[in-house]
Design a protein around this motif. Structure first.
Motif, PDB file in Angstrom:
ATOM      1  N   CYS A   7       0.938  -1.042   0.143  1.00  0.00           N
ATOM      2  CA  CYS A   7      -0.076  -0.127   0.114  1.00  0.00           C
ATOM      3  C   CYS A   7       0.934   1.185   0.186  1.00  0.00           C
ATOM      4  O   CYS A   7       0.670   2.277  -0.604  1.00  0.00           O
ATOM      5  CB  CYS A   7      -0.961  -0.038   1.178  1.00  0.00           C
ATOM      6  SG  CYS A   7      -2.354  -1.252   1.002  1.00  0.00           S
ATOM      7  N   PHE A  69       0.552   9.266   6.139  1.00  0.00           N
ATOM      8  CA  PHE A  69       0.457   7.937   6.133  1.00  0.00           C
ATOM      9  C   PHE A  69       1.862   6.964   6.324  1.00  0.00           C
ATOM     10  O   PHE A  69       1.787   5.944   6.974  1.00  0.00           O
ATOM     11  CB  PHE A  69       0.156   7.453   4.487  1.00  0.00           C
ATOM     12  CG  PHE A  69      -0.080   5.975   4.267  1.00  0.00           C
ATOM     13  CD1 PHE A  69      -0.927   5.230   5.047  1.00  0.00           C
ATOM     14  CD2 PHE A  69       0.627   5.524   3.181  1.00  0.00           C
ATOM     15  CE1 PHE A  69      -1.295   3.773   4.658  1.00  0.00           C
ATOM     16  CE2 PHE A  69       0.332   4.048   2.995  1.00  0.00           C
ATOM     17  CZ  PHE A  69      -0.651   3.306   3.696  1.00  0.00           C
ATOM     18  N   THR A  85      -4.268  -5.582  11.407  1.00  0.00           N
ATOM     19  CA  THR A  85      -5.034  -4.426  11.604  1.00  0.00           C
ATOM     20  C   THR A  85      -4.306  -3.278  10.693  1.00  0.00           C
ATOM     21  O   THR A  85      -5.189  -2.458  10.276  1.00  0.00           O
ATOM     22  CB  THR A  85      -4.724  -3.970  13.197  1.00  0.00           C
ATOM     23  OG1 THR A  85      -5.363  -4.952  13.871  1.00  0.00           O
ATOM     24  CG2 THR A  85      -5.410  -2.755  13.511  1.00  0.00           C
ATOM     25  N   LEU A  89      -5.925  -0.912   7.764  1.00  0.00           N
ATOM     26  CA  LEU A  89      -5.696   0.301   7.758  1.00  0.00           C
ATOM     27  C   LEU A  89      -5.296   1.097   6.662  1.00  0.00           C
ATOM     28  O   LEU A  89      -5.679   2.037   5.906  1.00  0.00           O
ATOM     29  CB  LEU A  89      -5.093   1.006   9.045  1.00  0.00           C
ATOM     30  CG  LEU A  89      -6.152   0.897  10.283  1.00  0.00           C
ATOM     31  CD1 LEU A  89      -5.357   1.000  11.476  1.00  0.00           C
ATOM     32  CD2 LEU A  89      -7.432   1.658  10.456  1.00  0.00           C
ATOM     33  N   GLY A  92      -7.647   0.435   3.831  1.00  0.00           N
ATOM     34  CA  GLY A  92      -8.678   1.622   3.919  1.00  0.00           C
ATOM     35  C   GLY A  92      -7.994   3.061   3.087  1.00  0.00           C
ATOM     36  O   GLY A  92      -8.766   3.804   2.620  1.00  0.00           O
ATOM     37  N   PHE A  93      -6.919   3.303   3.670  1.00  0.00           N
ATOM     38  CA  PHE A  93      -6.292   4.769   3.203  1.00  0.00           C
ATOM     39  C   PHE A  93      -6.207   4.443   1.637  1.00  0.00           C
ATOM     40  O   PHE A  93      -6.637   5.565   1.039  1.00  0.00           O
ATOM     41  CB  PHE A  93      -4.874   4.583   3.713  1.00  0.00           C
ATOM     42  CG  PHE A  93      -4.051   5.870   3.232  1.00  0.00           C
ATOM     43  CD1 PHE A  93      -4.652   7.265   3.459  1.00  0.00           C
ATOM     44  CD2 PHE A  93      -3.199   5.831   2.262  1.00  0.00           C
ATOM     45  CE1 PHE A  93      -3.888   8.308   2.971  1.00  0.00           C
ATOM     46  CE2 PHE A  93      -2.416   6.840   1.882  1.00  0.00           C
ATOM     47  CZ  PHE A  93      -2.872   8.221   2.098  1.00  0.00           C
ATOM     48  N   ALA A 118     -11.880  10.173   5.490  1.00  0.00           N
ATOM     49  CA  ALA A 118     -11.608   8.776   5.872  1.00  0.00           C
ATOM     50  C   ALA A 118     -10.347   8.462   5.556  1.00  0.00           C
ATOM     51  O   ALA A 118      -9.725   7.705   6.512  1.00  0.00           O
ATOM     52  CB  ALA A 118     -12.478   8.007   4.859  1.00  0.00           C
ATOM     53  N   GLY A 119      -9.590   8.926   4.647  1.00  0.00           N
ATOM     54  CA  GLY A 119      -8.220   8.428   4.519  1.00  0.00           C
ATOM     55  C   GLY A 119      -7.280   8.995   5.459  1.00  0.00           C
ATOM     56  O   GLY A 119      -6.489   8.252   6.158  1.00  0.00           O
ATOM     57  N   ALA A 122      -7.834   6.855   8.769  1.00  0.00           N
ATOM     58  CA  ALA A 122      -6.972   5.805   8.580  1.00  0.00           C
ATOM     59  C   ALA A 122      -5.679   5.622   9.158  1.00  0.00           C
ATOM     60  O   ALA A 122      -5.113   5.187   9.721  1.00  0.00           O
ATOM     61  CB  ALA A 122      -7.397   4.922   7.271  1.00  0.00           C
ATOM     62  N   CYS A 123      -5.098   7.107   8.535  1.00  0.00           N
ATOM     63  CA  CYS A 123      -3.857   7.267   8.883  1.00  0.00           C
ATOM     64  C   CYS A 123      -3.594   7.649  10.440  1.00  0.00           C
ATOM     65  O   CYS A 123      -2.669   7.235  11.082  1.00  0.00           O
ATOM     66  CB  CYS A 123      -3.338   8.679   8.341  1.00  0.00           C
ATOM     67  SG  CYS A 123      -2.727   8.472   6.417  1.00  0.00           S
ATOM     68  N   ALA A 125      -5.501   6.525  12.867  1.00  0.00           N
ATOM     69  CA  ALA A 125      -5.499   5.227  13.516  1.00  0.00           C
ATOM     70  C   ALA A 125      -4.337   4.513  13.599  1.00  0.00           C
ATOM     71  O   ALA A 125      -4.038   3.733  14.547  1.00  0.00           O
ATOM     72  CB  ALA A 125      -6.554   4.444  12.939  1.00  0.00           C
ATOM     73  N   LEU A 126      -3.600   4.678  12.696  1.00  0.00           N
ATOM     74  CA  LEU A 126      -2.237   3.897  12.686  1.00  0.00           C
ATOM     75  C   LEU A 126      -1.423   4.344  13.735  1.00  0.00           C
ATOM     76  O   LEU A 126      -0.390   3.457  14.388  1.00  0.00           O
ATOM     77  CB  LEU A 126      -1.469   3.957  11.325  1.00  0.00           C
ATOM     78  CG  LEU A 126      -1.831   3.294  10.098  1.00  0.00           C
ATOM     79  CD1 LEU A 126      -1.256   3.950   8.815  1.00  0.00           C
ATOM     80  CD2 LEU A 126      -1.782   1.662  10.325  1.00  0.00           C
TER      81      LEU A 126
END
Length: 130
Positions: A7, A69, A85, A89, A92-93, A118-119, A122-123, A125-126
């Motif tokens: 990714c 990211f 996980t 994520l 998702g990004f 949303a992107g 996801a970042c 959340a990492l």
């Protein structure tokens, strides 16, 4: 190579793809006929309109999103987060970025903004996966 690492490669490729889309208006034309001007590329790109101008803007935003990211993946790795996980994520990004670019080109500003959030979520959340 993990899915998250793949990714990351995709995320790095998205801005140049957007740049190629933006420059497609000048393909096959000489510079004096309106083709891409490699001597003054930023000035040429600034004169674009329509979807090509939006592709150039998506390119810029892609470069802006990439450090967050990358940092998120780094922190998740440092925290030894569950790879499944992190992979989810990261996917998702990438899904959000692909949809974001499509919506940018289609001039769908409100939906595009939702995908941007949303992107970025996801970042973010990492940074917190354990």
């Amino acid at each position: 190579m993990t899915i998250a690492q793949l990714c990351l490669l995709v995320a790095c490729a998205l801005p140049p793809v957007c740049a190629a889309l933006a420059k497609s208006k000048g393909v096959g034309k000489r510079r004096r006929e309106g083709g891409f001007d490699n001597n003054s590329p930023r000035e040429w790109l600034a004169k674009l309109d329509g979807w090509q101008a939006r592709a150039n803007a998506a390119q810029s935003n892609g470069w802006e999103a990439l450090p967050l990211f990358l940092a998120g993946l780094f922190v998740a790795h440092q925290h030894q987060a569950a790879q499944a996980t992190v992979d989810a994520l990261a996917l998702g990004f990438i899904a959000a970025r692909l949809a974001y670019i499509a919506l940018y080109l289609a001039d769908q500003a409100s939906l595009r903004s939702v995908l941007w959030v949303a992107g970025m979520a996801a970042c973010a959340a990492l940074f917190f996966v354990g």
